[in-house]
Design an enzyme around this catalytic site. Structure first.
Site, short mmCIF file in Angstrom:
data_model
loop_
_atom_site.label_atom_id
_atom_site.label_comp_id
_atom_site.label_asym_id
_atom_site.label_seq_id
_atom_site.Cartn_x
_atom_site.Cartn_y
_atom_site.Cartn_z
N PHE A 124 0.86 -1.19 0.00
CA PHE A 124 0.00 0.00 0.00
C PHE A 124 0.89 1.24 0.00
O PHE A 124 1.76 1.38 0.85
CB PHE A 124 -0.92 0.03 1.22
N ASP A 208 9.34 2.49 1.49
CA ASP A 208 8.22 3.25 2.03
C ASP A 208 8.16 3.00 3.53
O ASP A 208 7.74 1.94 3.98
CB ASP A 208 6.93 2.80 1.33
N LYS A 237 2.95 9.75 8.16
CA LYS A 237 2.26 9.29 9.37
C LYS A 237 2.85 9.82 10.70
O LYS A 237 2.45 10.87 11.15
CB LYS A 237 2.14 7.77 9.38
C1 LIG Z 1 -0.65 5.38 5.09
C2 LIG Z 1 0.34 4.95 4.11
C3 LIG Z 1 0.55 5.66 2.91
C4 LIG Z 1 -0.31 6.82 2.49
O1 LIG Z 1 -0.26 7.88 3.38
P1 LIG Z 1 -1.39 9.05 3.32
O2 LIG Z 1 -0.86 10.07 4.31
O3 LIG Z 1 -2.68 8.45 3.73
O4 LIG Z 1 -1.39 9.55 1.94
C5 LIG Z 1 1.56 5.24 2.07
N1 LIG Z 1 2.33 4.19 2.38
C6 LIG Z 1 2.17 3.49 3.52
C7 LIG Z 1 3.08 2.35 3.82
C8 LIG Z 1 1.17 3.84 4.41
O5 LIG Z 1 0.99 3.12 5.54
#
Ligand SMILES: *Cc1c(COP(=O)(O)O)cnc(C)c1O
Length: 376
Positions: A124, A208, A237
């Site tokens: 994700f 990520d 986050k």
């Molecule tokens: C939450 C998340 C995103 C997206 O972040 P947003 O601030 O909601 O755009 C991308 N990568 C990972 C691994 C995430 O947990």
């Protein structure tokens, strides 16, 4: 709009790992608003820093120099690897900037010969068109096709990685733990193996760390538990402890692709957001903090293993998951009724990601309440 499935509760205040709803009921927060509130709620360091900053200077835009942004970039580089930083406001936006770096890596460095972005099944990376293009979940993607060209490989599979990462690949995007995709962790050695494959074909390794970073797994960044250095990491986050901020750290060579005018953000790295992030970093990089997260993570893991005796406890540190036999939404709901907030992840996985400041007593309370829920 109707895009969220919301639980029927309205929180009005929070303190530490506790939240209070509009009827005065108390909840223990085991979810941190999706791994965001790393210092819990109303942490004095964030309250002080943000209050001071908002009373001094909130926003000026990136048309001007921002000392606190430069200092934050330096701190992030010092905590990761030599390079440069660009700021945005969210995770998707950070990945979007990383995708743009990957595109320029192909188009400007390699004559357009590397059009493919590689990512992993169950990964994700966010909801914008670019970030969605490297997110595999069909339900998230299909209504918005056509997307960018991406190749999805099975997570943790070495031979599939070897076959799928060729000369046509600009970048490989990976999470160290798939927070949304079921709290899956790549097997040890997979990340260093990807590094080798990327080096062989001249692809960028993009980690990520949006959910796993900011000490969530017991080191400042999750990749640091292996002997590997990415070309790019993306953060969001937990970085602002609840104040929106995202960041991309890229090696000097890659960061050099963003010459003046190639990328920008009106709000990214504002004095206010940076003040919050400095407060978070002050706490999570203090001596002993990683050990605290490791200890709380071990206590949580042991407690979950005892509660779910025949199941594997997934994840690391304070990002944990358990695959359930009953619908995860039922457990999330029953826990909330008992005053405990936990979350779902894919594949019917219960996700637990409390504030990193959680105490041993609060972990015990979390486990006791969860025990009552699964017992009933
Ligand atoms: C939450 C998340 C995103 C997206 O972040 P947003 O601030 O909601 O755009 C991308 N990568 C990972 C691994 C995430 O947990």
């Amino acid at each position: 709009m109707g895009n969220y499935v919301r639980q029927p509760v309205t929180f009005v205040s929070g303190r530490g790992c506790e939240l209070f709803d509009d009827e005065g009921k108390r909840y223990l927060d085991g979810f941190s608003g999706v791994a965001v509130s790393v210092l819990g709620h109303s942490h004095p360091a964030i309250v002080e820093a943000v209050s001071r900053q908002v009373a001094t200077l909130t926003h000026v835009s990136n048309h001007y120099q921002i000392t606190e942004q430069e200092r934050l970039a330096q701190r992030l580089v010092d905590l990761s690897f030599p390079g440069r930083v660009v700021f945005g406001n969210s995770g998707a936006e950070a990945n979007e900037a990383a995708i743009k770096l990957a595109r320029t890596w192909s188009n400007l460095r390699h004559g357009g010969t590397k059009p493919v972005l590689v990512a992993f099944e169950d990964g994700f990376h966010g909801r914008t068109i670019g970030a969605l293009s490297i997110t595999s979940t069909p339900a998230y993607r299909e209504p918005f096709e056509p997307l960018l060209e991406a190749r999805f490989l099975p997570y943790g599979d070495r031979s599939a990685a070897e076959a799928g990462i060729g000369e046509d690949v600009a970048a490989v995007f990976i999470e160290i733990i798939q927070g949304e995709g079921g709290v899956n962790t790549a097997p040890p050695g997979f990340l260093p193996y990807l590094r080798q494959l990327c080096d062989r074909v001249g692809a960028l390794l993009v980690v990520d760390e949006i959910q796993t970073g900011i000490a969530r797994t017991g080191t400042f960044l999750a990749y640091q538990q292996e002997d590997v250095t990415p070309d790019i990491i993306t953060l969001a986050k937990g970085l602002g402890g609840g104040v929106p901020i995202g960041a991309v750290v890229a090696s000097e060579d890659v960061a050099g692709l963003f010459t003046p005018g190639r990328h920008g953000s009106t709000f990214g790295g504002s004095p206010l957001a940076c003040a919050a992030a400095h407060a978070v970093l002050d706490v999570v990089t203090a001596p002993g903090f990683n050990e605290h997260v490791q200890n709380m993570g071990s206590q949580l893991e042991a407690g979950l293993a005892a509660l779910f005796s025949r199941k594997e406890v997934l994840g690391r540190g304070l990002l944990r998951g358990v695959r359930l036999d009953q619908p995860v939404s039922e457990v999330v709901e029953a826990a909330r009724e008992q005053g405990l907030l936990v979350g779902p992840s894919a594949h019917n996985t219960l996700r637990i990601a409390p504030p990193l400041i959680i105490s041993s007593e609060e972990i015990d309370e979390l486990l006791t309440t969860l025990g009552k829920v699964v017992g009933s």
